[in-house]
Design an enzyme around this catalytic site. Sequence first.
Site, mmCIF file in Angstrom:
data_model
loop_
_atom_site.group_PDB
_atom_site.id
_atom_site.type_symbol
_atom_site.label_atom_id
_atom_site.label_comp_id
_atom_site.label_asym_id
_atom_site.label_seq_id
_atom_site.Cartn_x
_atom_site.Cartn_y
_atom_site.Cartn_z
ATOM 1 N N ASN A 235 -15.293 -4.979 21.652
ATOM 2 C CA ASN A 235 -15.186 -3.925 22.699
ATOM 3 C C ASN A 235 -14.487 -2.830 21.995
ATOM 4 O O ASN A 235 -14.919 -1.709 21.983
ATOM 5 C CB ASN A 235 -14.292 -4.228 23.860
ATOM 6 C CG ASN A 235 -15.014 -5.097 25.023
ATOM 7 O OD1 ASN A 235 -16.153 -5.398 24.972
ATOM 8 N ND2 ASN A 235 -14.129 -5.816 25.649
ATOM 9 N N PHE B 37 -15.774 -15.373 28.614
ATOM 10 C CA PHE B 37 -14.754 -15.130 29.565
ATOM 11 C C PHE B 37 -15.561 -15.005 30.856
ATOM 12 O O PHE B 37 -16.336 -14.028 31.087
ATOM 13 C CB PHE B 37 -14.371 -13.788 29.112
ATOM 14 C CG PHE B 37 -13.100 -13.202 30.143
ATOM 15 C CD1 PHE B 37 -11.980 -13.789 30.261
ATOM 16 C CD2 PHE B 37 -13.534 -11.853 30.881
ATOM 17 C CE1 PHE B 37 -11.075 -13.032 31.081
ATOM 18 C CE2 PHE B 37 -12.563 -11.317 31.767
ATOM 19 C CZ PHE B 37 -11.206 -11.991 31.666
ATOM 20 N N GLN C 224 -3.166 -14.536 24.154
ATOM 21 C CA GLN C 224 -2.604 -15.495 23.417
ATOM 22 C C GLN C 224 -1.278 -15.592 23.123
ATOM 23 O O GLN C 224 -0.708 -16.565 22.338
ATOM 24 C CB GLN C 224 -3.229 -15.423 21.850
ATOM 25 C CG GLN C 224 -4.699 -15.397 21.981
ATOM 26 C CD GLN C 224 -5.104 -16.801 22.164
ATOM 27 O OE1 GLN C 224 -4.863 -17.257 23.467
ATOM 28 N NE2 GLN C 224 -6.186 -17.457 21.535
ATOM 29 N N GLY D 247 -1.244 0.505 33.184
ATOM 30 C CA GLY D 247 -2.261 0.636 34.221
ATOM 31 C C GLY D 247 -2.400 2.290 34.746
ATOM 32 O O GLY D 247 -2.349 3.079 33.901
ATOM 33 N N GLY E 111 -0.001 4.823 33.454
ATOM 34 C CA GLY E 111 -0.135 5.489 31.943
ATOM 35 C C GLY E 111 0.227 4.589 30.864
ATOM 36 O O GLY E 111 0.040 3.495 30.822
ATOM 37 N N ASP F 58 -9.009 -2.472 26.013
ATOM 38 C CA ASP F 58 -9.746 -2.479 24.835
ATOM 39 C C ASP F 58 -10.142 -0.890 24.483
ATOM 40 O O ASP F 58 -10.167 -0.416 23.459
ATOM 41 C CB ASP F 58 -10.991 -3.249 24.834
ATOM 42 C CG ASP F 58 -10.525 -4.794 25.033
ATOM 43 O OD1 ASP F 58 -9.341 -5.320 24.836
ATOM 44 O OD2 ASP F 58 -11.264 -5.415 25.594
#
Length: 322
Positions: free
Chosen positions: A38, A88, A159, A211, A214, A243
Amino acid sequence: MAYPGRFAEQLIADRLDRVSLSFLADSLEIRRGGVAANIALGLARLGHSPVLVGAAGTDFAGYGEWLRAEGVDISAVHLSDTLHTARFVCTTDADQNQIATFYAGAMAEARRIGIPQVAARTGPFALVVVGPNDPEAMLRHTEECRHLGIPFAADPSQQLARLDREGARRLVDGARLLFTNEYEAALLTERTGWTENGILARTGTWIVTRGAEGVTLARAAREPLRLAAVPTRAATEPTGVGDAFRAGFLAGMLRGWPRARAARLGCALATVVLESVGPQEYALTADDLVRRIEDAYGPRAAREVGPALARMVRAPVGSVAG
């Protein structure tokens, strides 16, 4: 998959230790994705020549050729002989909440890839983004960047849950850029045992995406820079929005833009993807990006990026640039 109801309505507070739920989804769509792909695709569409470094399965051929046609160098992708490409599987509810399962598959073989060998084939790197991957691969690539003196960005993402204290510290220490969202920022301080100031003392710029609120960019001993999100016309699906921000921000930074200007581009691209279904299905034009930046940040911000974006934005595959 899309679930038309709300997950929260199906969760019983005093039964969360024994959850057994099934959500009837209205739709199933299989789309191209993966964090590295992405980001690489976004960079390619913004005029850069990214090298995708990761492991995929024997089912990668068609996807790989599509990425190559979009301007992504896939020569460093390791192909497994036995495992499928990572997957995913995500269900999104009416409030844009998500429940997902991730199958690692061939990703486990990413630890076999060496950054020195890749750089020897492709030429020196301006920056290596160490994104969520096989944990051993992430630590190996970080160490290789330090050893070679290559600037790197740490983007641990999901991760973080798999890294112990030593691993989290090794991944972050010395990063020129550090990417997290709000929740991951708190988790990172817990995992490393370092305070926010302690992390900033060991990194360059810490970018925290928030989100709809900002993004915040922080550096040691400086006031944080806070930018509002670019308003959305119609939020459609959040997968890949983070991404997209990274791709836009990195595209600007790699061209020597100030951090605020690069972050505005990141926020604009993130909103473009938020309005698309799937992390790579969006259409991108310079005029649209400039218009979004002007609406969110004013005419001056738009003038700062307009001429550059006109040169940067890559014409979609199959189109003819005028």
